[in-house]
Motif scaffolding. Structure first.
Motif, PDB file in Angstrom:
ATOM      1  N   PRO A  32      18.854  72.663  19.164  1.00 28.84           N
ATOM      2  CA  PRO A  32      20.073  72.050  18.388  1.00 28.84           C
ATOM      3  C   PRO A  32      21.666  72.952  19.352  1.00 28.84           C
ATOM      4  O   PRO A  32      21.880  73.646  19.963  1.00 28.84           O
ATOM      5  CB  PRO A  32      20.326  74.121  17.807  1.00 28.84           C
ATOM      6  N   LEU A  33      22.491  71.959  18.678  1.00 31.99           N
ATOM      7  CA  LEU A  33      23.523  71.643  19.863  1.00 31.99           C
ATOM      8  C   LEU A  33      24.705  73.312  19.510  1.00 31.99           C
ATOM      9  O   LEU A  33      24.849  73.414  17.692  1.00 31.99           O
ATOM     10  CB  LEU A  33      24.569  70.341  19.383  1.00 31.99           C
ATOM     11  N   PRO A  34      25.709  73.690  19.364  1.00 37.48           N
ATOM     12  CA  PRO A  34      26.596  74.319  19.574  1.00 37.48           C
ATOM     13  C   PRO A  34      27.238  74.520  18.237  1.00 37.48           C
ATOM     14  O   PRO A  34      27.878  73.264  18.513  1.00 37.48           O
ATOM     15  CB  PRO A  34      27.246  75.355  20.891  1.00 37.48           C
ATOM     16  N   ASP A  35      27.436  74.808  17.456  1.00 42.16           N
ATOM     17  CA  ASP A  35      28.334  74.904  15.945  1.00 42.16           C
ATOM     18  C   ASP A  35      27.367  73.482  15.508  1.00 42.16           C
ATOM     19  O   ASP A  35      28.486  73.372  14.263  1.00 42.16           O
ATOM     20  CB  ASP A  35      30.181  75.003  16.904  1.00 42.16           C
ATOM     21  N   THR A  36      26.349  73.531  14.782  1.00 41.88           N
ATOM     22  CA  THR A  36      25.898  72.432  14.580  1.00 41.88           C
ATOM     23  C   THR A  36      25.215  73.234  13.387  1.00 41.88           C
ATOM     24  O   THR A  36      24.440  74.131  13.436  1.00 41.88           O
ATOM     25  CB  THR A  36      24.754  71.747  15.583  1.00 41.88           C
ATOM     26  N   PRO A  37      25.522  72.642  12.222  1.00 42.58           N
ATOM     27  CA  PRO A  37      25.322  73.617  11.216  1.00 42.58           C
ATOM     28  C   PRO A  37      22.829  73.361  10.582  1.00 42.58           C
ATOM     29  O   PRO A  37      22.833  72.566  11.358  1.00 42.58           O
ATOM     30  CB  PRO A  37      25.632  72.647   9.579  1.00 42.58           C
ATOM     31  N   VAL A  38      22.482  74.772  10.601  1.00 40.48           N
ATOM     32  CA  VAL A  38      20.532  74.505  10.777  1.00 40.48           C
ATOM     33  C   VAL A  38      20.122  73.213   9.948  1.00 40.48           C
ATOM     34  O   VAL A  38      19.469  71.936  10.104  1.00 40.48           O
ATOM     35  CB  VAL A  38      20.729  75.080  10.258  1.00 40.48           C
ATOM     36  N   GLU A  39      21.016  72.910   8.591  1.00 42.48           N
ATOM     37  CA  GLU A  39      20.876  71.872   7.927  1.00 42.48           C
ATOM     38  C   GLU A  39      20.553  70.989   8.876  1.00 42.48           C
ATOM     39  O   GLU A  39      19.730  69.202   8.337  1.00 42.48           O
ATOM     40  CB  GLU A  39      21.935  71.500   6.601  1.00 42.48           C
ATOM     41  N   VAL A  40      21.379  70.080   8.994  1.00 46.38           N
ATOM     42  CA  VAL A  40      21.752  68.918  10.466  1.00 46.38           C
ATOM     43  C   VAL A  40      20.455  68.577  11.214  1.00 46.38           C
ATOM     44  O   VAL A  40      19.262  67.262  10.823  1.00 46.38           O
ATOM     45  CB  VAL A  40      23.210  68.611  11.148  1.00 46.38           C
ATOM     46  N   SER A  41      19.762  69.732  11.980  1.00 42.85           N
ATOM     47  CA  SER A  41      18.845  69.870  12.703  1.00 42.85           C
ATOM     48  C   SER A  41      17.884  69.368  11.680  1.00 42.85           C
ATOM     49  O   SER A  41      16.187  68.687  11.832  1.00 42.85           O
ATOM     50  CB  SER A  41      18.756  71.227  12.906  1.00 42.85           C
TER      51      SER A  41
END
Length: 318
Positions: A17-26
């Motif tokens: 996961p990229l930093p500051d990426t919402p978990v919903e996107v992952s």
């Protein structure tokens, strides 16, 4: 904890996961979401993004077939038993698998060797699959292979234990009984997991709508399970034989101890009778005032004690 994997060019790869990426996107980008004791926030994110009801531990542990394998509006549910080592023993842990469209969600409460190995293989690009459905089949295939390795390891341990009990003279039989009991417990739990896996595979064959190659893979897994079940039966027979032999040796040792005490009591019984006779308080006893009365009584006691000892020695009972 959530781990995310995607299928890229026919292999499964772990997503960082990229930093500051919402978990919903992952969650939306993943083809496999592996959860280990997720937090309430992670559970809410999964439930909202995948439109599911996150199961609790009671639902996951249900043993009825209708509760462990079913299809509903959320997708295909399979609750499978996996082996988990714990301080030299094995426990069974239930993992909830949810197959939804082209996404596989696995829910568990602790780290397991099967998933750790699958992640390691995924990092090396060794897990080939085109869909989440194939990934679920691969997970069960690897689980059966790991059970085969466990049975092979138990067989080696049982061979060493057999040599220890049956061939060594100064073996600790009580400690051997504990080792045999642990092997019996582990073998029983492997058999339970294999039976559970066979039931899960049968459900997948009926309900998965798999392609021909996928159905063939599932049937091969069933054949492997049947072979391992036969090996479990063989190990049970060998464990029971070794347990009976160990208990027989323990009984022989105990009988030898009882035999020694019995012979000792017989040897000391005649001298005790002589001593009892001359310990009676009567005024008239012929040997009481005899000069050689005391040596005479001692001689009779020694003779009456050595006579049974020599007899038992002649018979080979000592």
């Amino acid at each position: 904890m959530l781990r995310f994997f995607s299928i890229e060019q026919g292999v499964i790869k772990e997503l960082e996961p990229l930093p500051d990426t919402p978990v919903e996107v992952s969650i939306r980008n993943a083809h496999w979401i592996d959860t280990i004791n997720p937090t309430p926030q992670e559970q809410n994110a999964l439930a909202k993004t995948l439109n599911i009801t996150f199961p609790d531990s009671v639902d996951v542990e249900e043993i009825e077939t209708s509760s462990r394998c079913f299809i509903d509006s959320e997708g295909l549910h399979v609750h499978a038993l996996f082996m988990s080592p714990n301080e030299g023993r094995f426990n069974t842990v239930t993992v909830a698998c949810l197959l939804q469209n082209n996404c596989l969600l696995t829910i568990r409460d602790e780290e397991l060797a099967d998933f750790r190995l699958l992640r390691l293989r995924a990092r090396k690009g060794q897990v080939a699959c085109d869909t989440a459905k194939q990934l679920l089949i691969t997970l069960f295939d690897q689980k059966v292979e790991n059970h085969a390795d466990m049975l092979e390891d138990m067989h080696h341990q049982l061979e060493k234990l057999s040599a220890y009990v049956l061939e060594e003279d100064n073996s600790d039989l009580e400690e051997a009984v504990g080792r045999i009991a642990r092997l019996e417990d582990a073998n029983g739990k492997v058999r339970l997991c294999l039976m559970d896996t066979r039931r899960n595979i049968s459900f997948l064959i009926r309900r998965l709508g798999a392609q021909n190659d996928e159905r063939e893979s599932l049937r091969e897994i069933v054949l492997d399970i049947e072979t391992l079940m036969s090996h479990c039966t063989f190990l049970f027979d060998k464990i029971n034989f070794l347990m009976d032999s160990t208990q027989g040796f323990i009984n022989i040792e105990q009988n030898q101890i009882i035999k020694t005490f019995s012979i000792a009591s017989v040897v000391f019984l005649p001298p005790t009778v002589v001593a009892s006779v001359y310990g009676m308080n009567f005024n008239i006893m012929p040997e009481l005032h005899w000069e050689w009365g005391y040596p005479f009584a001692i001689g009779i006691m020694l003779l009456s004690g050595f006579a049974p000892y020599l007899f038992f020695k002649h018979k080979g009972w000592l």
